[in-house]
Design a protein around this motif. Sequence first.
Motif, PDB file in Angstrom:
ATOM      1  N   ASP A  85       0.864  -1.165   0.037  1.00  0.00           N
ATOM      2  CA  ASP A  85      -0.005   0.174  -0.287  1.00  0.00           C
ATOM      3  C   ASP A  85       0.938   1.171  -0.109  1.00  0.00           C
ATOM      4  OD1 ASP A  85      -2.030  -1.711   0.029  1.00  0.00           O
ATOM      5  OD2 ASP A  85      -2.827  -1.222   2.023  1.00  0.00           O
ATOM      6  N   GLU A  86       0.302   2.317  -0.728  1.00  0.00           N
ATOM      7  CA  GLU A  86       1.361   3.432  -1.074  1.00  0.00           C
ATOM      8  C   GLU A  86       1.333   4.162   0.549  1.00  0.00           C
ATOM      9  OE1 GLU A  86       3.404   6.242  -2.728  1.00  0.00           O
ATOM     10  OE2 GLU A  86       2.985   4.183  -3.464  1.00  0.00           O
ATOM     11  N   ASP A  87      -0.001   4.285   1.202  1.00  0.00           N
ATOM     12  CA  ASP A  87       0.066   5.047   2.308  1.00  0.00           C
ATOM     13  C   ASP A  87       0.797   4.489   3.345  1.00  0.00           C
ATOM     14  OD1 ASP A  87      -1.640   2.763   2.533  1.00  0.00           O
ATOM     15  OD2 ASP A  87      -3.402   3.752   3.479  1.00  0.00           O
ATOM     16  N   LYS A  88       1.408   3.396   3.079  1.00  0.00           N
ATOM     17  CA  LYS A  88       2.368   2.711   4.251  1.00  0.00           C
ATOM     18  C   LYS A  88       3.717   2.711   4.007  1.00  0.00           C
ATOM     19  CE  LYS A  88      -1.308  -0.247   6.137  1.00  0.00           C
ATOM     20  NZ  LYS A  88      -2.523   0.270   5.478  1.00  0.00           N
ATOM     21  N   ARG A  89       4.001   3.674   3.118  1.00  0.00           N
ATOM     22  CA  ARG A  89       5.341   3.831   2.436  1.00  0.00           C
ATOM     23  C   ARG A  89       6.346   4.261   3.641  1.00  0.00           C
ATOM     24  NH1 ARG A  89       6.845   8.273  -1.706  1.00  0.00           N
ATOM     25  NH2 ARG A  89       6.212   9.849   0.023  1.00  0.00           N
ATOM     26  N   TRP A  90       5.946   4.880   4.429  1.00  0.00           N
ATOM     27  CA  TRP A  90       6.894   5.403   5.797  1.00  0.00           C
ATOM     28  C   TRP A  90       6.750   4.250   6.532  1.00  0.00           C
ATOM     29  CZ3 TRP A  90       9.676   9.231   4.810  1.00  0.00           C
ATOM     30  CH2 TRP A  90       9.482  10.299   3.928  1.00  0.00           C
ATOM     31  N   ARG A  92       7.090   1.340   5.824  1.00  0.00           N
ATOM     32  CA  ARG A  92       8.089   0.481   5.190  1.00  0.00           C
ATOM     33  C   ARG A  92       9.548   0.779   5.489  1.00  0.00           C
ATOM     34  NH1 ARG A  92       3.835  -0.085   1.035  1.00  0.00           N
ATOM     35  NH2 ARG A  92       5.267   1.736  -0.235  1.00  0.00           N
ATOM     36  N   LEU A  93       9.571   2.185   5.155  1.00  0.00           N
ATOM     37  CA  LEU A  93      11.172   2.662   5.482  1.00  0.00           C
ATOM     38  C   LEU A  93      11.459   2.513   6.817  1.00  0.00           C
ATOM     39  CD1 LEU A  93      10.986   5.910   3.339  1.00  0.00           C
ATOM     40  CD2 LEU A  93      11.877   3.704   2.688  1.00  0.00           C
ATOM     41  N   GLY A  94      10.618   2.579   7.845  1.00  0.00           N
ATOM     42  CA  GLY A  94      10.819   2.666   9.247  1.00  0.00           C
ATOM     43  C   GLY A  94      11.237   1.331   9.608  1.00  0.00           C
ATOM     44  N   LEU A  95      10.552   0.147   8.970  1.00  0.00           N
ATOM     45  CA  LEU A  95      10.847  -0.995   9.111  1.00  0.00           C
ATOM     46  C   LEU A  95      12.377  -1.748   8.502  1.00  0.00           C
ATOM     47  CD1 LEU A  95       7.388  -2.848   8.787  1.00  0.00           C
ATOM     48  CD2 LEU A  95       8.720  -2.650  10.915  1.00  0.00           C
ATOM     49  N   LEU A  96      12.508  -1.024   7.550  1.00  0.00           N
ATOM     50  CA  LEU A  96      13.676  -1.319   6.808  1.00  0.00           C
ATOM     51  C   LEU A  96      14.993  -1.011   7.562  1.00  0.00           C
ATOM     52  CD1 LEU A  96      12.887  -0.384   2.972  1.00  0.00           C
ATOM     53  CD2 LEU A  96      13.537  -2.865   4.178  1.00  0.00           C
ATOM     54  N   VAL A  97      14.718   0.276   8.542  1.00  0.00           N
ATOM     55  CA  VAL A  97      15.749   0.854   9.160  1.00  0.00           C
ATOM     56  C   VAL A  97      15.822   0.120  10.573  1.00  0.00           C
ATOM     57  CG1 VAL A  97      16.666   2.740  10.330  1.00  0.00           C
ATOM     58  CG2 VAL A  97      15.844   3.202   8.037  1.00  0.00           C
ATOM     59  N   ALA A  98      14.714  -0.137  11.151  1.00  0.00           N
ATOM     60  CA  ALA A  98      14.603  -0.738  12.415  1.00  0.00           C
ATOM     61  C   ALA A  98      15.072  -2.198  12.785  1.00  0.00           C
ATOM     62  CB  ALA A  98      13.145  -0.445  13.167  1.00  0.00           C
ATOM     63  N   VAL A  99      14.577  -3.010  11.631  1.00  0.00           N
ATOM     64  CA  VAL A  99      14.932  -4.476  11.704  1.00  0.00           C
ATOM     65  C   VAL A  99      16.527  -4.551  11.646  1.00  0.00           C
ATOM     66  CG1 VAL A  99      14.690  -6.640  10.613  1.00  0.00           C
ATOM     67  CG2 VAL A  99      12.588  -5.213  10.750  1.00  0.00           C
ATOM     68  N   PRO A 100      17.204  -4.110  10.604  1.00  0.00           N
ATOM     69  CA  PRO A 100      18.711  -4.242  10.666  1.00  0.00           C
ATOM     70  C   PRO A 100      19.542  -3.748  11.816  1.00  0.00           C
ATOM     71  CG  PRO A 100      18.084  -3.400   8.580  1.00  0.00           C
ATOM     72  CD  PRO A 100      16.915  -3.234   9.433  1.00  0.00           C
ATOM     73  N   VAL A 101      18.920  -2.667  12.368  1.00  0.00           N
ATOM     74  CA  VAL A 101      19.286  -2.013  13.728  1.00  0.00           C
ATOM     75  C   VAL A 101      19.227  -2.882  14.829  1.00  0.00           C
ATOM     76  CG1 VAL A 101      19.392  -0.135  15.418  1.00  0.00           C
ATOM     77  CG2 VAL A 101      19.252   0.419  12.757  1.00  0.00           C
ATOM     78  N   LEU A 102      18.073  -3.439  14.800  1.00  0.00           N
ATOM     79  CA  LEU A 102      17.620  -4.327  16.140  1.00  0.00           C
ATOM     80  C   LEU A 102      18.533  -5.680  16.025  1.00  0.00           C
ATOM     81  CD1 LEU A 102      13.781  -4.006  16.303  1.00  0.00           C
ATOM     82  CD2 LEU A 102      15.477  -3.091  18.070  1.00  0.00           C
ATOM     83  N   LEU A 103      18.520  -6.175  14.803  1.00  0.00           N
ATOM     84  CA  LEU A 103      19.343  -7.494  14.561  1.00  0.00           C
ATOM     85  C   LEU A 103      20.908  -7.174  14.892  1.00  0.00           C
ATOM     86  CD1 LEU A 103      17.625  -8.925  11.236  1.00  0.00           C
ATOM     87  CD2 LEU A 103      17.810  -9.803  13.664  1.00  0.00           C
ATOM     88  N   GLY A 104      21.167  -6.096  14.461  1.00  0.00           N
ATOM     89  CA  GLY A 104      22.614  -5.813  14.942  1.00  0.00           C
ATOM     90  C   GLY A 104      23.086  -5.386  16.434  1.00  0.00           C
ATOM     91  N   PHE A 105      22.025  -5.072  16.887  1.00  0.00           N
ATOM     92  CA  PHE A 105      22.215  -4.612  18.405  1.00  0.00           C
ATOM     93  C   PHE A 105      22.007  -5.943  19.211  1.00  0.00           C
ATOM     94  CE2 PHE A 105      20.090  -4.071  22.494  1.00  0.00           C
ATOM     95  CZ  PHE A 105      21.240  -2.968  23.038  1.00  0.00           C
ATOM     96  N   GLU A 106      21.235  -7.016  18.707  1.00  0.00           N
ATOM     97  CA  GLU A 106      20.917  -8.069  19.241  1.00  0.00           C
ATOM     98  C   GLU A 106      22.338  -9.152  19.199  1.00  0.00           C
ATOM     99  OE1 GLU A 106      19.624 -11.226  21.484  1.00  0.00           O
ATOM    100  OE2 GLU A 106      18.745  -9.279  21.385  1.00  0.00           O
ATOM    101  N   THR A 107      22.727  -9.119  18.112  1.00  0.00           N
ATOM    102  CA  THR A 107      24.200  -9.667  17.522  1.00  0.00           C
ATOM    103  C   THR A 107      25.139  -9.119  18.585  1.00  0.00           C
ATOM    104  OG1 THR A 107      23.382 -10.117  15.290  1.00  0.00           O
ATOM    105  CG2 THR A 107      25.422 -10.423  15.961  1.00  0.00           C
ATOM    106  N   TYR A 108      25.275  -7.798  18.676  1.00  0.00           N
ATOM    107  CA  TYR A 108      26.352  -7.299  19.756  1.00  0.00           C
ATOM    108  C   TYR A 108      26.113  -7.781  21.133  1.00  0.00           C
ATOM    109  CZ  TYR A 108      28.802  -3.922  22.363  1.00  0.00           C
ATOM    110  OH  TYR A 108      29.550  -3.025  23.305  1.00  0.00           O
TER     111      TYR A 108
END
Length: 270
Positions: A85-90, A92-108
């Motif tokens: 959905d177009e109205d959920k673009r932000w 999607r972008l938030g998830l694209l940033v948050a998921v790698p950050v959370l995975l990196g933090f958990e790995t650390y």
Amino acid sequence: MTRIRYVLRHPFWQAVILLVVAYLTFTVGVQYVFPFLFRVPSAPVPHSVVLQYMFIAIIGILIFVSSDEPRWRTFKQPMHATLVDEDKRWLRLGLLVAVPVLLGFETYQTTRPRVDAPIELRSIHPAPPGQITFRGKTMQLSGLENPLRKTGSMADHLREGRRVYYQNCIPCHGDRLDGAGHFAHGFSPSPANFSDNGTIAQLTESYVFWRVAKGGPGLPREGTPWNSAMPVWENYLTEDEIWSVVLFLYDQTGWQPRRWEAATKAGGAK
């Protein structure tokens, strides 16, 4: 109320709620609620155990939501809408940033060295067993002195001990025998600092032989849970090589090994 009823009936949000309940059960419930209800001691739940049970919970929930085709289609709707959905673009972008950050933090958090206090009492110098086996040979530790002190040339023994140390021990215990080798920062607890008067200066040579020969896996229960990372050196070194490196440790640090006469008197005084 209508919104709450919708969330409670939607398979996707049901799955989310079940995951949250499962996590709270495996952490707060096991650590606090169950011990209170059943009057048993409380202890923290290891992170690795929580991950294992959460993985099982996720598989069970996925099996449940996918067992019925209409339920599975409804379950996928929020995820599909978020990705398309177009109205959920932000979002999607938030998830694209948050998921790698959370995975990196958990790995650390999982891999970083920790200095937390152990769950149970630990003895820095746990009591050695009365006897051990070294490559099938039974050795009585009580009263055992370093046999190399009475045979051969001390200079040759020290030369051999230096060779053994620099070929096997220096990466962890360091060139100065201070526990600050190249790999030391990766271990918790840190490798032993032989130059400190609280380590080998307080021990008999037979004790040091036992710890070198059996390594971390040879520690008794009171030596856990901060087990030493030292390998079982009897798998790689001969008996004389271990005795020679024990001689080298005392010679280089300037400490004198504790004598059995002194150890016996100290034990009687207690």
